[in-house]
Scaffold this active site. Sequence first.
Site, PDB file in Angstrom:
ATOM      1  N   GLU A  62      53.569  12.071   5.686  1.00 13.27           N
ATOM      2  CA  GLU A  62      53.359  12.784   6.948  1.00 13.27           C
ATOM      3  C   GLU A  62      54.599  13.578   7.350  1.00 13.27           C
ATOM      4  O   GLU A  62      55.511  13.019   7.967  1.00 13.27           O
ATOM      5  CB  GLU A  62      52.991  11.791   8.066  1.00 13.27           C
ATOM      6  CG  GLU A  62      52.789  12.471   9.418  1.00 13.27           C
ATOM      7  CD  GLU A  62      52.414  11.500  10.550  1.00 13.27           C
ATOM      8  OE1 GLU A  62      52.477  10.282  10.343  1.00 13.27           O
ATOM      9  OE2 GLU A  62      52.068  11.992  11.629  1.00 13.27           O
ATOM     10  N   LYS A  82      49.169  13.760   5.417  1.00 13.74           N
ATOM     11  CA  LYS A  82      48.857  13.768   6.861  1.00 13.74           C
ATOM     12  C   LYS A  82      49.698  14.858   7.522  1.00 13.74           C
ATOM     13  O   LYS A  82      50.839  14.615   7.906  1.00 13.74           O
ATOM     14  CB  LYS A  82      49.152  12.393   7.460  1.00 13.74           C
ATOM     15  CG  LYS A  82      48.977  12.333   8.979  1.00 13.74           C
ATOM     16  CD  LYS A  82      48.889  10.895   9.473  1.00 13.74           C
ATOM     17  CE  LYS A  82      48.820  10.851  10.991  1.00 13.74           C
ATOM     18  NZ  LYS A  82      48.413   9.534  11.495  1.00 13.74           N
TER      19      LYS A  82
HETATM   20  P1  13P Z   1      48.544  11.362  16.858  1.00 10.63           P
HETATM   21  O1  13P Z   1      47.188  11.677  16.301  1.00 10.63           O
HETATM   22  O2  13P Z   1      48.513  10.801  18.246  1.00 10.63           O
HETATM   23  O3  13P Z   1      49.511  12.491  16.671  1.00 10.63           O
HETATM   24  O4  13P Z   1      49.108  10.143  16.014  1.00 10.63           O
HETATM   25  C1  13P Z   1      48.941  10.150  14.654  1.00 10.63           C
HETATM   26  C2  13P Z   1      50.072   9.453  14.021  1.00 10.63           C
HETATM   27  O5  13P Z   1      49.902   8.422  13.423  1.00 10.63           O
HETATM   28  C3  13P Z   1      51.394  10.060  14.083  1.00 10.63           C
HETATM   29  O6  13P Z   1      52.228   9.474  13.129  1.00 10.63           O
END
Ligand code: 13P
Length: 339
Positions: free
Chosen positions: A177, A219
């Site tokens: 991510e 992600k």
């Molecule tokens: P949000 O969808 O609230 O941005 O959170 C996702 C997430 O796991 C961020 O690391």
Amino acid sequence: MTSQLQDIANAMVADGKGILAADESTGTIKKRFDSIGAESTEDNRRDYREMLFRASEAMRDHISGVILFDETLRQSAKDGTRLAQIISETGAIPGIKVDKGAKDLAGAPGEKVTEGLDGLRERFAEYHDLGARFAKWRAVITIADGIPSRYCIDANAHALARYAALAQEANIVPIVEPEVLMDGAHTIDRMDEVTEASLHALYDALYEQRVVLEGTILKPNMVLSGTECTSQAGVEEVAERTVKCLKRAVPAAVPGICFLSGGQSDGDATAHLSAMNAGYDMPWKLSFSYGRALQAAALKAWGGRSENVAAAQRAFSHRAKMNGLAAMGQWRNELEQAA
Ligand code: 13P
């Protein structure tokens, strides 16, 4: 090993399903509870999350996996059942957030690097024993005057790849991510450019560090106008630019891309995802890994009170269903009103 990882990754992006990000750290969940006037005790955190995981129909039909915080993976429900088992019984896969948060990057004012690599091999072994089959590591890239620097992008990509390699060694699918924050006055052009640069750096690092892409999930953020930007791109533009950016930077070997919601409204997060799936052919599955956009309505309906559990589960189930439809490009605004 590789085919096992691939099977897990494919299950994480099964048709019409996505991931529930319920891995708020102790600090973040306190902020969420503050917003509804509930106290962030260990029992309240358990009750709130148990409420989500016991929304069995939504979990079975629309949620492929749940990202947990360390505390939750070790926690049991009031009746003694482990929360991870409640998740598994719905058919969803338990996952674990393993990073230790974004800290100030030395020599780079205003920029962050994510920590948590020390001892990670041993932590992965324990998390696998506790039932986690995928993991998450979040990097944070900030857009402002003169940043992000190349140094910040590369330092975060390197850490993400070191984490991903260790995850695969432990037979755990890494969610990588690299979040470019939507906060700021930047234009969508700038968001596009920074997102593409961050993704290129990430896939270079994953290649160098011998990570098997077929056993990973990306992600990312969507390509949006900054929250304070005076001109806000509409749904079709966000969909087109996000898909184009991803196609330029994400190899086709990656099985799935699950967006974060990042502070978008519930409706925007759903509409954007659906527009992408409805409008474009893509080499990967495109779904969700939402935290706030799946939980905000449920959190509000719950309000910290056990008598509101059923109403909160209805609110969560509705968002899970809407996003499940969006993952297939089948969401329509009328369905929101109907509910
Ligand atoms: P949000 O969808 O609230 O941005 O959170 C996702 C997430 O796991 C961020 O690391």
